[in-house]
Scaffold this motif. Structure first.
Motif, PDB file in Angstrom:
ATOM      1  N   ALA A  21       0.821  -1.206   0.000  1.00 11.16           N
ATOM      2  CA  ALA A  21       0.000   0.000   0.000  1.00 11.16           C
ATOM      3  C   ALA A  21       0.858   1.259   0.000  1.00 11.16           C
ATOM      4  CB  ALA A  21      -0.928  -0.006   1.210  1.00 11.16           C
ATOM      5  N   ALA A  22       1.939   1.263   0.779  1.00 10.07           N
ATOM      6  CA  ALA A  22       2.814   2.429   0.829  1.00 10.07           C
ATOM      7  C   ALA A  22       3.457   2.686  -0.529  1.00 10.07           C
ATOM      8  CB  ALA A  22       3.887   2.225   1.897  1.00 10.07           C
ATOM      9  N   LEU A  23       3.883   1.630  -1.202  1.00 16.78           N
ATOM     10  CA  LEU A  23       4.501   1.789  -2.516  1.00 16.78           C
ATOM     11  C   LEU A  23       3.476   2.198  -3.563  1.00 16.78           C
ATOM     12  CD1 LEU A  23       6.878   0.391  -1.061  1.00 16.78           C
ATOM     13  CD2 LEU A  23       7.312  -0.848  -3.187  1.00 16.78           C
ATOM     14  N   THR A  24       2.271   1.669  -3.462  1.00 17.97           N
ATOM     15  CA  THR A  24       1.223   2.054  -4.405  1.00 17.97           C
ATOM     16  C   THR A  24       0.905   3.532  -4.269  1.00 17.97           C
ATOM     17  OG1 THR A  24       0.261  -0.169  -4.299  1.00 17.97           O
ATOM     18  CG2 THR A  24      -1.124   1.579  -5.186  1.00 17.97           C
ATOM     19  N   ARG A  25       0.869   4.006  -3.028  1.00 22.50           N
ATOM     20  CA  ARG A  25       0.593   5.424  -2.820  1.00 22.50           C
ATOM     21  C   ARG A  25       1.699   6.285  -3.420  1.00 22.50           C
ATOM     22  NH1 ARG A  25      -0.967   8.481   2.867  1.00 22.50           N
ATOM     23  NH2 ARG A  25      -1.259  10.522   1.940  1.00 22.50           N
ATOM     24  N   ARG A  26       2.925   5.856  -3.279  1.00 28.29           N
ATOM     25  CA  ARG A  26       4.030   6.684  -3.764  1.00 28.29           C
ATOM     26  C   ARG A  26       4.164   6.642  -5.280  1.00 28.29           C
ATOM     27  NH1 ARG A  26      10.494   6.520  -2.116  1.00 28.29           N
ATOM     28  NH2 ARG A  26      11.073   8.257  -3.480  1.00 28.29           N
ATOM     29  N   PHE A  27       4.058   5.435  -5.872  1.00 25.53           N
ATOM     30  CA  PHE A  27       4.363   5.290  -7.288  1.00 25.53           C
ATOM     31  C   PHE A  27       3.133   5.155  -8.175  1.00 25.53           C
ATOM     32  CE2 PHE A  27       8.044   3.585  -4.965  1.00 25.53           C
ATOM     33  CZ  PHE A  27       9.019   4.458  -5.435  1.00 25.53           C
ATOM     34  N   GLY A  28       1.964   4.875  -7.569  1.00 24.62           N
ATOM     35  CA  GLY A  28       0.748   4.793  -8.363  1.00 24.62           C
ATOM     36  C   GLY A  28       0.722   3.659  -9.353  1.00 24.62           C
ATOM     37  N   ASP A  29       1.411   2.569  -9.050  1.00 24.70           N
ATOM     38  CA  ASP A  29       1.510   1.445  -9.980  1.00 24.70           C
ATOM     39  C   ASP A  29       1.511   0.152  -9.179  1.00 24.70           C
ATOM     40  OD1 ASP A  29       2.725  -0.630 -11.697  1.00 24.70           O
ATOM     41  OD2 ASP A  29       3.021   1.023 -13.113  1.00 24.70           O
ATOM     42  N   LEU A  30       0.483  -0.677  -9.365  1.00 25.09           N
ATOM     43  CA  LEU A  30       0.378  -1.918  -8.610  1.00 25.09           C
ATOM     44  C   LEU A  30       1.476  -2.909  -8.971  1.00 25.09           C
ATOM     45  CD1 LEU A  30      -3.489  -2.543  -8.634  1.00 25.09           C
ATOM     46  CD2 LEU A  30      -2.085  -1.782  -6.717  1.00 25.09           C
ATOM     47  N   ASP A  31       1.862  -2.949 -10.233  1.00 27.16           N
ATOM     48  CA  ASP A  31       2.930  -3.869 -10.650  1.00 27.16           C
ATOM     49  C   ASP A  31       4.245  -3.525  -9.953  1.00 27.16           C
ATOM     50  OD1 ASP A  31       1.730  -5.737 -12.372  1.00 27.16           O
ATOM     51  OD2 ASP A  31       1.644  -4.253 -13.976  1.00 27.16           O
ATOM     52  N   ILE A  32       4.595  -2.242  -9.975  1.00 25.79           N
ATOM     53  CA  ILE A  32       5.830  -1.820  -9.317  1.00 25.79           C
ATOM     54  C   ILE A  32       5.764  -2.131  -7.831  1.00 25.79           C
ATOM     55  CG2 ILE A  32       7.182   0.203  -8.634  1.00 25.79           C
ATOM     56  CD1 ILE A  32       6.645   1.402 -11.363  1.00 25.79           C
ATOM     57  N   ALA A  33       4.627  -1.830  -7.219  1.00 25.91           N
ATOM     58  CA  ALA A  33       4.476  -2.056  -5.781  1.00 25.91           C
ATOM     59  C   ALA A  33       4.626  -3.536  -5.439  1.00 25.91           C
ATOM     60  CB  ALA A  33       3.118  -1.543  -5.318  1.00 25.91           C
ATOM     61  N   GLU A  34       3.961  -4.388  -6.178  1.00 21.96           N
ATOM     62  CA  GLU A  34       3.999  -5.818  -5.879  1.00 21.96           C
ATOM     63  C   GLU A  34       5.390  -6.402  -6.092  1.00 21.96           C
ATOM     64  OE1 GLU A  34       1.908 -10.015  -7.352  1.00 21.96           O
ATOM     65  OE2 GLU A  34       1.428  -8.121  -8.347  1.00 21.96           O
ATOM     66  N   GLU A  35       6.009  -6.068  -7.222  1.00 22.67           N
ATOM     67  CA  GLU A  35       7.308  -6.643  -7.539  1.00 22.67           C
ATOM     68  C   GLU A  35       8.395  -6.125  -6.591  1.00 22.67           C
ATOM     69  OE1 GLU A  35       8.245  -6.181 -11.649  1.00 22.67           O
ATOM     70  OE2 GLU A  35       6.328  -7.036 -12.333  1.00 22.67           O
ATOM     71  N   ALA A  36       8.347  -4.842  -6.258  1.00 21.50           N
ATOM     72  CA  ALA A  36       9.341  -4.293  -5.343  1.00 21.50           C
ATOM     73  C   ALA A  36       9.175  -4.879  -3.947  1.00 21.50           C
ATOM     74  CB  ALA A  36       9.239  -2.772  -5.302  1.00 21.50           C
ATOM     75  N   ALA A  37       7.930  -5.074  -3.516  1.00 17.83           N
ATOM     76  CA  ALA A  37       7.688  -5.684  -2.213  1.00 17.83           C
ATOM     77  C   ALA A  37       8.218  -7.113  -2.188  1.00 17.83           C
ATOM     78  CB  ALA A  37       6.194  -5.661  -1.882  1.00 17.83           C
ATOM     79  N   ALA A  38       7.949  -7.875  -3.241  1.00 17.33           N
ATOM     80  CA  ALA A  38       8.428  -9.252  -3.307  1.00 17.33           C
ATOM     81  C   ALA A  38       9.951  -9.302  -3.278  1.00 17.33           C
ATOM     82  CB  ALA A  38       7.894  -9.928  -4.572  1.00 17.33           C
ATOM     83  N   GLU A  39      10.603  -8.384  -3.998  1.00 17.63           N
ATOM     84  CA  GLU A  39      12.067  -8.345  -3.993  1.00 17.63           C
ATOM     85  C   GLU A  39      12.598  -7.995  -2.604  1.00 17.63           C
ATOM     86  OE1 GLU A  39      13.573  -5.756  -6.974  1.00 17.63           O
ATOM     87  OE2 GLU A  39      12.574  -6.790  -8.635  1.00 17.63           O
ATOM     88  N   ALA A  40      11.904  -7.108  -1.908  1.00 20.20           N
ATOM     89  CA  ALA A  40      12.343  -6.724  -0.563  1.00 20.20           C
ATOM     90  C   ALA A  40      12.278  -7.906   0.397  1.00 20.20           C
ATOM     91  CB  ALA A  40      11.484  -5.569  -0.041  1.00 20.20           C
ATOM     92  N   PHE A  41      11.217  -8.701   0.304  1.00 17.83           N
ATOM     93  CA  PHE A  41      11.103  -9.869   1.170  1.00 17.83           C
ATOM     94  C   PHE A  41      12.162 -10.910   0.812  1.00 17.83           C
ATOM     95  CE2 PHE A  41       6.978  -8.088   2.223  1.00 17.83           C
ATOM     96  CZ  PHE A  41       6.832  -8.444   3.562  1.00 17.83           C
ATOM     97  N   ALA A  42      12.439 -11.054  -0.480  1.00 13.08           N
ATOM     98  CA  ALA A  42      13.489 -11.991  -0.884  1.00 13.08           C
ATOM     99  C   ALA A  42      14.850 -11.538  -0.364  1.00 13.08           C
ATOM    100  CB  ALA A  42      13.515 -12.108  -2.407  1.00 13.08           C
ATOM    101  N   THR A  43      15.108 -10.239  -0.407  1.00 14.34           N
ATOM    102  CA  THR A  43      16.365  -9.699   0.118  1.00 14.34           C
ATOM    103  C   THR A  43      16.458  -9.900   1.627  1.00 14.34           C
ATOM    104  OG1 THR A  43      16.429  -8.031  -1.638  1.00 14.34           O
ATOM    105  CG2 THR A  43      17.776  -7.616   0.322  1.00 14.34           C
ATOM    106  N   ALA A  44      15.303  -9.775   2.299  1.00  9.54           N
ATOM    107  CA  ALA A  44      15.288  -9.936   3.754  1.00  9.54           C
ATOM    108  C   ALA A  44      15.749 -11.323   4.171  1.00  9.54           C
ATOM    109  CB  ALA A  44      13.885  -9.662   4.297  1.00  9.54           C
TER     110      ALA A  44
END
Length: 262
Positions: A21-44
């Motif tokens: 939700a935070a990424l969607t608010r900032r970038f206005g793109d669900l694809d970017i938000a979902e993929e960036a979130a998934a990458e962040a969890f993988a990095t974690a």
């Protein structure tokens, strides 16, 4: 399972919707938000194993996901103009009067927009807000995973093409929009009540808790709406029996065998 892996699993349950939700608010793109979130969890998974679990996993994941999203946008120079436009559209517009300031609730109203088919609304909400995997959602709908992936992809593409805004509806539009959102929340609660995905726990407390939390927010927004109050009451009544439904071994207990005094 290592401590870091357990922490990532907990964070996914607790923080997925907030990060998306935070990424969607900032970038206005669900694809970017979902993929960036998934990458962040993988990095974690890698970083937390080496460096330890951070004091605030949610903040760490949001910061990392933001960096991932910015890196992706910079790599795709053709999207620079869209990025700037999205920042202007989604970051600077004031919220409608009376709207609740909750990113996840905004995300639900976006995913449940009436321009989408009902099946697409539910699937998109389960993916973007609930954090379920595509195979889990496909099992809930009794369709193939590839079919569900296409359905979710088309829904996100329609949101982008129709320029559906990431915001709460206006006070005038809210009553007409809320029924569709309640239907989705009820289905999200049902998925948590009896999880369709594999695992030892038949109940997904993260989904039931999130469905109740978001329904409470809608109740605060529309305190006189009987449909909202009824759904919240049903969820709370059902949730009150949660501990009696599952045995100490994690198995479902038949209704006639449940301890009514629990």
């Amino acid at each position: 399972m290592s401590e870091a892996e357990e922490a990532v699993i907990r964070a996914h349950h607790d923080e997925w919707a907030r990060v998306v939700a935070a990424l969607t608010r900032r970038f206005g793109d669900l694809d970017i938000a979902e993929e960036a979130a998934a990458e962040a969890f993988a990095t974690a998974v890698e970083r937390w194993r080496a460096d330890g679990v951070p004091p605030s996993p949610g903040a760490w994941l949001t910061t990392t996901a933001n960096r991932k999203a910015i890196d992706r946008i910079r790599r795709e120079s053709r999207r620079d103009d869209k990025h700037r436009e999205a920042r202007m559209t989604y970051d600077d517009l004031p919220e409608p009067v009376g709207a609740i300031d909750d990113d996840r609730l905004r995300l639900i109203f976006t995913c449940c927009h009436p321009a989408l088919a009902v099946e697409a609304r539910v699937a998109l909400t389960l993916r973007m807000v609930g954090g379920l995997t595509v195979p889990e959602i496909a099992r809930a709908f009794l369709v193939r995973a590839t079919t569900m992936e296409q359905r979710i992809t088309r829904a996100k593409a329609k949101i982008k093409a129709a320029r559906i805004p990431y915001r709460m509806p206006s006070a005038d539009d809210l009553p007409a929009r809320v029924s569709g959102v309640l239907a989705v929340l009820f289905l999200v609660y049902n998925e948590g009540y009896l999880a369709s995905g594999p695992g030892t726990d038949p109940v997904r407390h993260d989904l039931t808790t999130e469905a109740i939390r978001l329904t409470r927010l809608i109740r605060a927004l529309l305190p006189q709406d009987g449909e909202v109050a009824g759904l919240l009451a049903l969820m709370l009544l059902t949730e009150a029996r949660r501990t009696a439904r599952v045995s100490a071994n994690g198995e479902l207990v038949p209704l006639d065998e449940q301890d009514r005094g629990a």
